[in-house]
Design an enzyme around this catalytic site. Structure first.
Site, short mmCIF file in Angstrom:
data_model
loop_
_atom_site.label_atom_id
_atom_site.label_comp_id
_atom_site.label_asym_id
_atom_site.label_seq_id
_atom_site.Cartn_x
_atom_site.Cartn_y
_atom_site.Cartn_z
N GLU A 1 -12.11 4.40 -4.98
CA GLU A 1 -12.58 3.04 -4.71
C GLU A 1 -12.56 2.73 -3.22
OE1 GLU A 1 -10.02 0.41 -6.87
OE2 GLU A 1 -10.19 1.64 -8.67
N CYS B 1 -11.65 -1.09 3.29
CA CYS B 1 -10.41 -0.47 2.84
C CYS B 1 -10.80 0.81 2.10
CB CYS B 1 -9.71 -1.45 1.90
SG CYS B 1 -8.29 -0.75 1.06
N CYS C 1 -2.52 9.31 -6.97
CA CYS C 1 -1.39 9.22 -6.03
C CYS C 1 -0.15 9.73 -6.75
CB CYS C 1 -1.18 7.75 -5.63
SG CYS C 1 0.13 7.49 -4.42
N CYS D 1 4.73 4.17 -7.46
CA CYS D 1 5.18 2.77 -7.36
C CYS D 1 4.92 2.06 -8.69
CB CYS D 1 4.47 2.06 -6.21
SG CYS D 1 4.81 2.80 -4.61
N CYS E 1 1.86 -0.40 -9.26
CA CYS E 1 0.56 -0.01 -8.72
C CYS E 1 -0.29 0.72 -9.75
CB CYS E 1 0.78 0.88 -7.50
SG CYS E 1 -0.74 1.43 -6.71
N CYS F 1 -5.78 -1.96 -6.02
CA CYS F 1 -6.32 -0.61 -5.92
C CYS F 1 -6.04 0.22 -7.17
CB CYS F 1 -5.85 0.10 -4.66
SG CYS F 1 -4.15 -0.19 -4.23
N1 SAH Z 1 0.13 4.37 -0.42
C1 SAH Z 1 -0.02 3.44 0.64
C2 SAH Z 1 -1.36 2.72 0.68
C3 SAH Z 1 -1.98 2.27 -0.60
S1 SAH Z 1 -1.44 0.83 -1.43
C4 SAH Z 1 1.11 2.45 0.64
O1 SAH Z 1 1.95 2.52 -0.25
O2 SAH Z 1 1.20 1.65 1.55
C5 SAH Z 1 -1.76 -0.55 -0.39
C6 SAH Z 1 -0.75 -1.67 -0.53
O3 SAH Z 1 -0.94 -2.40 -1.76
C7 SAH Z 1 0.69 -1.19 -0.58
O4 SAH Z 1 1.49 -2.07 0.13
C8 SAH Z 1 0.99 -1.25 -2.05
O5 SAH Z 1 2.37 -1.24 -2.30
C9 SAH Z 1 0.29 -2.51 -2.45
N2 SAH Z 1 0.02 -2.66 -3.87
C10 SAH Z 1 -0.25 -1.71 -4.78
N3 SAH Z 1 -0.47 -2.26 -5.99
C11 SAH Z 1 -0.35 -3.59 -5.84
C12 SAH Z 1 -0.46 -4.70 -6.72
N4 SAH Z 1 -0.75 -4.52 -7.99
N5 SAH Z 1 -0.29 -5.93 -6.21
C13 SAH Z 1 0.00 -6.11 -4.90
N6 SAH Z 1 0.12 -5.11 -4.02
C14 SAH Z 1 -0.04 -3.86 -4.48
#
Ligand code: SAH
Length: 350
Positions: free
Chosen positions: A96, A109, A116, A120, A123, A337
C-alpha cells in the site's frame, strides 16, 4: 515465460552501477545517463518508450534487463482528499501507498516490505508475517506511479507504510540517495522521514550514512514493561538503549528526532503515562506525535477518548515537550497500514 527474476533490474540501479552495466553491454557510458533519466525523471515503465536509444539497444535491454516497479490496481479516495493505492509488484504481491495533500505540498507514505516481522500487537501490517523486502526500485516506483497517475509532484516522503524500514536497511539507504539525487526526483533528504519501531543497531548504522533525513521512533509506551505488551521488539531493545541511540543521532546529525505515540484507550493514555513520557524525553531535541489508535479488527485496542488525548497533550506541554496530535487522514478508507492489503489477500494474485 521469463517473469524477469533472472534479468538485471535497472530500476534499482544507481547511475554509476548503470554506467558499468551499459559498458558491459558494449555501449557508451552516456547511454546510462539517458536511461537513468528515462526511469527516474521521465518515469517511463518500458524500455520501448526510451525513444532516444537505438532500437537495437532497446531490444537488447528488453532481453537482458527489467524494470521491477509497481502497478496500481486499486485506488480509494477519502473525503479529506487522501488517496490510498494498492500496488501490485511483478511477482503478484501487493503493498500500500498513501498520498496526503497538505497546503505545503504532497506527501506520500510508502511501504518498505511485503508484510512485516515486527509483530506490533495493534498493527494490521504484521498479520501474516514478512513475505519479502522491497527492492529500491519498488520503493521508488510507489512514488513514481503516484506521480504518473495524478500528474502531481510529490514533495515529502515518509517510510511509514507496510514494513520496518531498518529491517531492509541497504535498499532503504539506496532509496534515500536515489530519491534525493538531482538526476532523479531530487526530493530533499530533509523532506524524507524514516519511521522505525526502534531497531537500535539500525539507528547506529544510519548515523554512519551521513544522511539529513528525519528519523521517527515508534515509542508507544513510556516504560519497558508496557512496551513489551504492545511491541515484541521491546524484548530486544530497552527504551534506555533507544533514547541513548537517539541522543547520539541528534548530536551527530543535528537533526531533531520524532517520537510517535499511538494512544490506545486505557492502555498507554493515562496522565501518569504522559508524565513518564515527558520525563523520558526531557532535554532531548525532539518532537512527539500523538496518534489516536486506528483500531484494527482482531488486533489490540480501541482508540483513546478525545478528552484523554487532549489531556495527554496538555501534560506533555506542561513539561515543555514539543507535541502535536496527528491529523487523522483517510480513516474512512482503511488508512491504517496493512488494512487494504489484508482485505485483498486471496484476491488477485497473478
Ligand atoms: N515499522 C515502522 C513503520 C511502519 S508503521 C514503525 O514501526 O515505525 C507506521 C506507524 O504507525 C508506527 O508508528 C506504527 O506503530 C503506527 N501504527 C501501526 N498500526 C497502527 C494503528 N492501527 N493505529 C495507529 N498507529 C498505528
Amino acid at each position: 515465460m521469463n517473469k524477469g527474476n533472472t534479468k538485471t533490474d535497472m530500476k534499482s540501479m544507481t547511475l554509476s552501477e548503470m554506467q558499468s552495466f551499459v559498458e558491459q553491454l558494449g555501449e557508451k557510458k552516456f547511454r546510462a545517463s539517458q536511461i537513468y533519466q528515462w526511469i527516474n525523471q521521465k518515469l517511463v515503465t518500458n524500455f520501448s518508450d526510451m525513444t532516444n536509444l537505438s532500437e537495437k539497444l532497446r531490444d537488447r535491454l528488453e532481453s537482458e534487463a527489467c524494470l521491477h516497479g509497481c502497478h496500481m490496481i486499486q485506488r480509494q479516495v477519502s473525503k479529506d482528499g487522501t488517496n490510498k493505492f494498492l500496488m501490485k509488484l511483478w511477482d503478484g504481491n501487493t503493498v500500500e501507498s498513501v498520498l496526503m495533500k497538505y497546503h505545503h505540498g504532497n506527501s506520500v507514505c510508502i511501504s518498505t516490505q511485503v508484510g512485516c516481522r515486527m509483530g506490533c500487537r495493534f498493527c494490521a501490517s504484521t498479520v501474516g508475517g514478512l513475505l519479502r523486502s522491497l527492492t529500491t526500485g519498488e520503493m521508488l516506483d510507489q512514488i513514481y506511479e503516484i506521480q504518473r497517475i495524478t500528474g502531481e509532484r510529490v514533495s515529502n516522503v515518509i517510510l511509514m507504510g507496510i514494513g520496518e524500514p531498518l529491517d531492509n536497511f541497504d535498499n532503504v539507504v539506496r532509496f534515500v540517495r536515489m530519491l534525493s539525487d538531482e538526476k532523479g526526483l531530487h526530493i530533499s533528504q530533509r523532506n524524507i522521514t524514516i519511521s522505525t519501531c526502534g531497531l537500535v543497531d539500525g539507528i547506529h548504522r544510519l548515523m554512519e550514512e551521513d544522511l539529513t533525513i528525519t528519523v521517527a521512533i515508534s515509542l508507544h509506551a513510556p516504560n519497558d514493561e508496557l512496551r513489551k505488551e504492545m511491541m515484541p521488539i521491546a524484548n530486544r531493545y530497552s527504551i534506555a538503549e533507544i533514547i541513548q541511540a537517539c541522543k547520539e543521532y541528534i548530536d551527530r546529525t543535528g537533526r531533531r528526532i520524532t517520537f510517535e505515540y499511538s494512544l490506545v484507550d486505557g492502555k498507554n493514555d493515562t496522565p501518569d503515562h504522559a508524565r513518564q513520557l515527558a520525563k523520558l524525553v526531557h532535554g532531548l531535541n525532539c518532537h512527539i506525535n500523538l496518534i489516536p489508535l486506528n483500531p484494527v479488527e482482531g488486533r489490540m485496542g480501541d482508540r483513546s477518548k478525545r478528552t484523554n488525548v487532549l489531556e495527554f497533550k496538555n501534560i506533555l506541554e506542561k513539561y515543555h515537550s514539543n507535541v502535536t496530535i496527528r491529523r487523522e487522514m483517510g480513516s474512512d478508507i482503511d488508512a491504517a497500514c496493512g488494512q487494504l492489503r489484508n482485505k485483498n489477500k486471496g484476491g488477485e494474485t497473478t
